[in-house]
Design a protein around this motif. Structure first.
Motif, PDB file in Angstrom:
ATOM      1  N   GLY A 126       0.801  -1.224   0.000  1.00  0.00           N
ATOM      2  CA  GLY A 126       0.000   0.000   0.000  1.00  0.00           C
ATOM      3  C   GLY A 126       0.835   1.276   0.000  1.00  0.00           C
ATOM      4  N   HIS A 127       0.158   2.399  -0.117  1.00  0.00           N
ATOM      5  CA  HIS A 127       0.723   3.746   0.078  1.00  0.00           C
ATOM      6  C   HIS A 127       2.044   4.059  -0.627  1.00  0.00           C
ATOM      7  CE1 HIS A 127      -2.186   4.210   3.225  1.00  0.00           C
ATOM      8  NE2 HIS A 127      -1.687   3.194   3.868  1.00  0.00           N
ATOM      9  N   ALA A 128       2.009   5.024  -1.501  1.00  0.00           N
ATOM     10  CA  ALA A 128       3.265   5.559  -2.030  1.00  0.00           C
ATOM     11  C   ALA A 128       3.865   6.547  -1.036  1.00  0.00           C
ATOM     12  CB  ALA A 128       3.015   6.244  -3.369  1.00  0.00           C
ATOM     13  N   SER A 129       3.002   7.300  -0.348  1.00  0.00           N
ATOM     14  CA  SER A 129       3.528   8.301   0.596  1.00  0.00           C
ATOM     15  C   SER A 129       3.529   7.740   2.022  1.00  0.00           C
ATOM     16  CB  SER A 129       2.739   9.611   0.476  1.00  0.00           C
ATOM     17  OG  SER A 129       1.398   9.457   0.841  1.00  0.00           O
ATOM     18  N   HIS A 130       3.212   8.545   3.004  1.00  0.00           N
ATOM     19  CA  HIS A 130       3.230   8.128   4.425  1.00  0.00           C
ATOM     20  C   HIS A 130       4.647   7.753   4.880  1.00  0.00           C
ATOM     21  CE1 HIS A 130      -1.267   7.456   5.163  1.00  0.00           C
ATOM     22  NE2 HIS A 130      -1.219   7.611   3.859  1.00  0.00           N
ATOM     23  N   GLN A 131       5.684   8.277   4.250  1.00  0.00           N
ATOM     24  CA  GLN A 131       7.038   7.815   4.565  1.00  0.00           C
ATOM     25  C   GLN A 131       7.783   8.684   5.579  1.00  0.00           C
ATOM     26  OE1 GLN A 131       9.542   6.493   1.352  1.00  0.00           O
ATOM     27  NE2 GLN A 131       7.823   5.763   0.118  1.00  0.00           N
ATOM     28  N   ALA A 136      -1.572  10.976   7.354  1.00  0.00           N
ATOM     29  CA  ALA A 136      -2.439  10.072   8.120  1.00  0.00           C
ATOM     30  C   ALA A 136      -3.753   9.862   7.385  1.00  0.00           C
ATOM     31  CB  ALA A 136      -2.718  10.649   9.500  1.00  0.00           C
ATOM     32  N   ASP A 137      -4.248   8.620   7.439  1.00  0.00           N
ATOM     33  CA  ASP A 137      -5.552   8.290   6.847  1.00  0.00           C
ATOM     34  C   ASP A 137      -6.602   8.184   7.944  1.00  0.00           C
ATOM     35  OD1 ASP A 137      -4.439   8.150   4.354  1.00  0.00           O
ATOM     36  OD2 ASP A 137      -4.294   5.962   4.318  1.00  0.00           O
ATOM     37  N   ILE A 138      -7.735   8.801   7.708  1.00  0.00           N
ATOM     38  CA  ILE A 138      -8.831   8.773   8.677  1.00  0.00           C
ATOM     39  C   ILE A 138     -10.099   8.320   7.966  1.00  0.00           C
ATOM     40  CG2 ILE A 138     -10.268  10.218  10.181  1.00  0.00           C
ATOM     41  CD1 ILE A 138      -7.665  11.920  10.569  1.00  0.00           C
ATOM     42  N   GLY A 223      -8.971   6.844  -5.294  1.00  0.00           N
ATOM     43  CA  GLY A 223      -9.208   6.194  -3.998  1.00  0.00           C
ATOM     44  C   GLY A 223      -9.842   7.189  -3.030  1.00  0.00           C
ATOM     45  N   HIS A 224      -9.442   7.111  -1.780  1.00  0.00           N
ATOM     46  CA  HIS A 224      -9.904   8.076  -0.778  1.00  0.00           C
ATOM     47  C   HIS A 224     -11.424   8.222  -0.779  1.00  0.00           C
ATOM     48  CE1 HIS A 224      -5.644   9.027  -1.518  1.00  0.00           C
ATOM     49  NE2 HIS A 224      -5.614   9.202  -0.232  1.00  0.00           N
ATOM     50  N   ASP A 225     -12.109   7.103  -0.976  1.00  0.00           N
ATOM     51  CA  ASP A 225     -13.575   7.128  -0.982  1.00  0.00           C
ATOM     52  C   ASP A 225     -14.139   6.614   0.341  1.00  0.00           C
ATOM     53  OD1 ASP A 225     -12.621   4.598  -1.434  1.00  0.00           O
ATOM     54  OD2 ASP A 225     -14.022   4.114  -3.037  1.00  0.00           O
ATOM     55  N   TYR A 226     -13.340   5.894   1.117  1.00  0.00           N
ATOM     56  CA  TYR A 226     -13.788   5.497   2.458  1.00  0.00           C
ATOM     57  C   TYR A 226     -12.928   6.134   3.547  1.00  0.00           C
ATOM     58  CZ  TYR A 226      -9.936   2.180   2.797  1.00  0.00           C
ATOM     59  OH  TYR A 226      -8.689   1.632   2.854  1.00  0.00           O
ATOM     60  N   HIS A 227     -11.863   6.791   3.130  1.00  0.00           N
ATOM     61  CA  HIS A 227     -11.055   7.526   4.100  1.00  0.00           C
ATOM     62  C   HIS A 227     -10.538   8.797   3.442  1.00  0.00           C
ATOM     63  CE1 HIS A 227      -7.679   5.760   1.822  1.00  0.00           C
ATOM     64  NE2 HIS A 227      -6.964   6.752   2.294  1.00  0.00           N
ATOM     65  N   PHE A 228     -10.150   9.753   4.259  1.00  0.00           N
ATOM     66  CA  PHE A 228      -9.437  10.912   3.726  1.00  0.00           C
ATOM     67  C   PHE A 228      -8.032  10.908   4.292  1.00  0.00           C
ATOM     68  CE2 PHE A 228      -9.875  13.845   7.452  1.00  0.00           C
ATOM     69  CZ  PHE A 228     -10.880  13.196   8.159  1.00  0.00           C
ATOM     70  N   HIS A 229      -7.183  11.671   3.647  1.00  0.00           N
ATOM     71  CA  HIS A 229      -5.761  11.643   3.938  1.00  0.00           C
ATOM     72  C   HIS A 229      -5.348  13.062   4.314  1.00  0.00           C
ATOM     73  CE1 HIS A 229      -1.524  10.399   2.360  1.00  0.00           C
ATOM     74  NE2 HIS A 229      -1.419  11.604   2.861  1.00  0.00           N
ATOM     75  N   ILE A 230      -4.793  13.189   5.510  1.00  0.00           N
ATOM     76  CA  ILE A 230      -4.321  14.498   5.977  1.00  0.00           C
ATOM     77  C   ILE A 230      -2.815  14.561   5.834  1.00  0.00           C
ATOM     78  CG2 ILE A 230      -4.039  15.983   7.993  1.00  0.00           C
ATOM     79  CD1 ILE A 230      -6.525  15.006   9.120  1.00  0.00           C
TER      80      ILE A 230
HETATM   81 ZN   LIG Z   1      -3.123   8.006   2.818  1.00  0.00          ZN
END
Ligand SMILES: [Zn+2]
Length: 359
Positions: A126-131, A136-138, A223-230
């Motif tokens: 998963g995830h290209a970023s978050h490094q 954060a995904d909520i 994506g980001h249809d069940y969560h959002f990314h801050i």
């Molecule tokens: Zn994310």
């Protein structure tokens, strides 16, 4: 002043020791292990002051803290992934958002998705970023009025808010509280971007009245249809952190959004078998400081590096550093404040290990 100086000296001693311990060997070309394996197998953070190195999709971070699995206004999901780690500023922000949203926006609590691995870096899946500890995904699903079991947290799937054929929000799932939660998240100055599905952005564009300036931060993405990314910006003291481009002015409810609803963008993956960046990224592709982050000692336990609530950011960091060096005595309260990642001057007078090429 004296105690402050003494404390800085102690810190310096720990850090010099850390560098000596890092003993990084230059890897043999060709035999270099994938960075995702090295970072993906770390169980605990690097016990160093909090710093992000590199970019959101190519980097790592030190001094991570974990958000507790449960708080008054949040529950973390998918605990087995061990991705509850972030820069202390990110963890503090999540805690603040959860509290503000519960008090002011009628959002009972946050279900937390992935933040980062303990030391960041590319992930096994998963995830290209978050490094670098600043993403954060909520979930868009509100926290239920009970404590979810560990197995529920692994297995419950979130409800997508978007129809996958039309790419529009499914109206029976969308509530004004969703919009209030996103507005709250966008209201914090440290939040630079919020990623949502284009259908959700479109819904906001069509329904938000009054102040629309916050829509600038809300960006459409796959994506980001069940969560959002801050995503928050590079934090003070992280000189090795690469800033992202500024968002374009305006509310973004324009041609750039309309593009997402043309035929073409919904086939992003022209070549599904092509390797992803994380599957080829090696240590030599990451900032050189990431070798030090990888080699640094861990705090003595997960508890020692767990965020303990508002006003306790500094203590968490002090605890991380402290537990790594048993010879270091408990810092005095004023020194704990000096370890606060929010103070711009922090760290300037503390010599940090610098990368030195091997002979
Ligand atoms: Zn994310």
């Amino acid at each position: 002043m004296m105690t402050l100086l003494k404390s800085a000296l102690k810190l310096a001693v720990v850090l010099v020791a850390v560098f000596a311990m890092s003993g990084v060997e230059a890897p043999h070309a060709g035999a270099e292990e994938l960075a995702k394996n090295l970072f993906g197998n770390k169980k605990l953070p690097a016990a160093l002051p909090p710093k992000s190195y590199g970019f959101y999709s190519k980097g790592c971070f030190a001094g991570g803290v974990a958000i507790p699995t449960d708080g008054p206004t949040w529950q973390a999901m998918r605990l087995s992934r061990n991705r509850r780690w972030g820069h202390p500023a990110m963890i503090a922000l999540i805690e603040k958002l959860s509290r503000d949203a519960a008090e002011k926006d009628g959002w009972p609590g946050l279900l937390l998705g992935d933040i980062s691995q303990p030391r960041g870096g590319p992930m096994l899946t998963g995830h290209a970023s978050h490094q670098i500890g600043l993403d954060a995904d909520i979930w868009f699903t509100p926290m239920p009025d009970r404590t979810l079991s560990a197995s529920e947290r692994e297995n419950i799937s979130a409800q997508s808010l978007v129809d996958e054929k039309t790419h529009r929000v499914i109206d029976r799932y969308w509530t004004p509280a969703h919009a209030r939660l996103l507005k709250r998240a966008a209201s914090y100055p440290e939040v630079e971007r919020i990623l949502v599905n284009p259908g959700i952005k479109k819904k906001l564009c069509e329904t938000v009245k009054g102040d629309r300036s916050w829509l600038r931060k809300v960006r459409p993405f796959w994506g980001h249809d069940y969560h959002f990314h801050i995503r928050i910006g590079c934090q003070p003291g992280s000189t090795g952190c690469k800033e992202q481009a500024e968002t374009t002015p305006g509310d973004g409810c324009d041609k750039s959004l309309a593009w997402w609803f043309t035929e073409e963008p919904w086939r992003p993956n022209q070549n599904p078998d092509a390797p992803k960046a994380r599957d080829v990224m090696k240590m030599s592709n990451l900032p050189k400081e990431c070798r030090i982050v990888l080699a640094a000692p861990s705090p003595e336990s997960e508890m020692a590096a767990t965020f303990r609530g508002p006003g306790d950011r500094g203590t968490s960091i002090a605890a991380v550093i402290q537990s790594a060096g048993s010879a270091v005595p408990e810092p005095a309260p004023q020194d704990v404040v000096s370890a606060n990642a929010f103070l711009p001057a922090q760290g300037a007078n503390v010599p940090l290990p610098e990368w030195r090429p091997q002979k």
